[in-house]
Design a protein around this motif. Sequence first.
Motif, short mmCIF file in Angstrom:
data_model
loop_
_atom_site.label_atom_id
_atom_site.label_comp_id
_atom_site.label_asym_id
_atom_site.label_seq_id
_atom_site.Cartn_x
_atom_site.Cartn_y
_atom_site.Cartn_z
N HIS A 174 0.85 -1.18 0.02
CA HIS A 174 0.10 0.08 0.06
C HIS A 174 0.83 1.42 0.07
O HIS A 174 0.70 2.19 -0.78
CB HIS A 174 -1.00 -0.07 1.35
N GLN A 175 1.82 1.29 0.83
CA GLN A 175 2.77 2.47 0.99
C GLN A 175 3.33 2.81 -0.33
O GLN A 175 3.43 4.02 -0.74
CB GLN A 175 3.53 2.37 2.16
N ARG A 176 3.90 1.84 -1.13
CA ARG A 176 4.79 1.93 -2.00
C ARG A 176 3.85 2.61 -3.32
O ARG A 176 4.23 3.45 -4.06
CB ARG A 176 5.49 0.88 -2.67
N THR A 177 2.67 2.14 -3.25
CA THR A 177 1.64 2.40 -4.44
C THR A 177 1.30 4.01 -4.36
O THR A 177 1.25 4.69 -5.14
CB THR A 177 0.77 1.55 -4.36
N TYR A 178 1.14 4.38 -2.89
CA TYR A 178 0.81 5.62 -2.65
C TYR A 178 1.68 6.59 -3.02
O TYR A 178 1.50 7.90 -3.48
CB TYR A 178 -0.05 5.76 -0.98
N LEU A 179 3.01 6.11 -2.85
CA LEU A 179 4.04 6.97 -3.25
C LEU A 179 4.27 7.27 -4.56
O LEU A 179 4.51 8.31 -5.02
CB LEU A 179 5.45 6.44 -2.54
N VAL A 180 3.67 6.59 -5.47
CA VAL A 180 3.91 6.61 -6.94
C VAL A 180 2.42 7.15 -7.66
O VAL A 180 2.40 7.61 -8.87
CB VAL A 180 4.49 5.47 -7.59
N ARG A 181 1.48 7.21 -6.84
CA ARG A 181 0.33 7.42 -7.17
C ARG A 181 -0.60 8.42 -6.24
O ARG A 181 -1.17 8.15 -5.57
CB ARG A 181 -0.93 6.09 -7.45
N GLU A 182 -0.14 9.55 -6.52
CA GLU A 182 -0.99 10.93 -5.38
C GLU A 182 -2.32 10.72 -5.95
O GLU A 182 -2.85 11.29 -4.91
CB GLU A 182 -0.29 12.12 -5.99
N ASP A 183 -2.80 10.52 -6.94
CA ASP A 183 -4.09 10.42 -7.23
C ASP A 183 -5.01 9.42 -6.56
O ASP A 183 -6.35 9.30 -6.25
CB ASP A 183 -4.40 10.32 -8.57
N ALA A 184 -4.30 8.14 -6.04
CA ALA A 184 -5.13 7.07 -5.50
C ALA A 184 -5.10 7.37 -4.06
O ALA A 184 -4.30 7.49 -3.36
CB ALA A 184 -4.02 5.74 -5.60
N ASN A 185 -6.56 7.09 -3.34
CA ASN A 185 -6.57 7.35 -1.94
C ASN A 185 -7.37 6.08 -1.56
O ASN A 185 -7.72 6.11 -0.32
CB ASN A 185 -7.84 8.38 -1.89
N ALA A 186 -7.19 4.76 -2.11
CA ALA A 186 -7.69 3.48 -1.43
C ALA A 186 -7.10 2.44 -2.31
O ALA A 186 -6.96 2.72 -3.61
CB ALA A 186 -9.24 3.59 -1.74
N ILE A 187 -6.82 1.42 -1.82
CA ILE A 187 -6.28 0.36 -2.55
C ILE A 187 -6.74 -1.10 -1.91
O ILE A 187 -6.99 -1.27 -0.52
CB ILE A 187 -4.73 0.26 -2.18
N VAL A 188 -7.35 -1.97 -2.59
CA VAL A 188 -7.99 -2.90 -2.25
C VAL A 188 -7.19 -4.31 -2.81
O VAL A 188 -7.07 -4.21 -3.94
CB VAL A 188 -9.47 -3.03 -2.85
N HIS A 189 -6.57 -5.04 -1.88
CA HIS A 189 -5.99 -5.94 -2.26
C HIS A 189 -6.51 -7.31 -1.59
O HIS A 189 -6.55 -7.53 -0.45
CB HIS A 189 -4.56 -6.28 -1.36
N ILE A 190 -7.11 -8.16 -2.77
CA ILE A 190 -7.79 -9.32 -2.44
C ILE A 190 -7.20 -10.46 -3.43
O ILE A 190 -6.32 -10.35 -3.90
CB ILE A 190 -9.43 -9.18 -2.87
#
Length: 215
Positions: free
Chosen positions: A88-104
Amino acid sequence: MKKATTVEGLIEQLIDVGSTAVRQGFVLASGGNLSARLPGSDEFVVTASGTWLDRLVPGDFATMNLKGEVVGGPSADNPRPSSEWKLHQRTYLVREDANAIVHIHPQHAVLVDALGHRIRLLTLDHAVYVRSVGRTDFHPNGSDELADAAAEQARHHNCVILSNHGCSALGEDIGMAFRRAMNLEEAATATYRALTLGDTTATFPMPADGAIQHA
């Protein structure tokens, strides 16, 4: 699902998504993890280690910053964030537009990829919400290699297949992230059915300029 405007609202929506994900068979037991942040924030809430997504309560969330530091919660019964917090952390770092991550761990998406087939987008919803699918090779869960590989794919895709593991879907809010995860699994299921019928080519007729939108 309306956009949450408070951290408490984010947690309430993540609890709802976790319950729905298990009910629809997208994940089992303590698999999967969820996170979200308010737009512009450098902190995010993420499910705690060992939590079951259909049994979440507000105390089952840790608050972390983008440096990877725990800055709040969870309860004493769940002292650690999910082992996948780096994903989650690494994805937020590269995607400033992302505010939610669903990992299933959606079964058809993982299966179709493991069999060496690409997941095909076959409907308008697939094309609008998924649009494109990234993938990573297999890396151990919780590893820097997995988190970095997923983040690199997330630069270009909102849905990423984690080989022999699951998927990561992101969005500008929780509702969109989960909508993308659901459409990814539906596309994978449709792809699987097409393959059983001997079809390897059917796909959505994407316009050359890629300009599509939902009605």
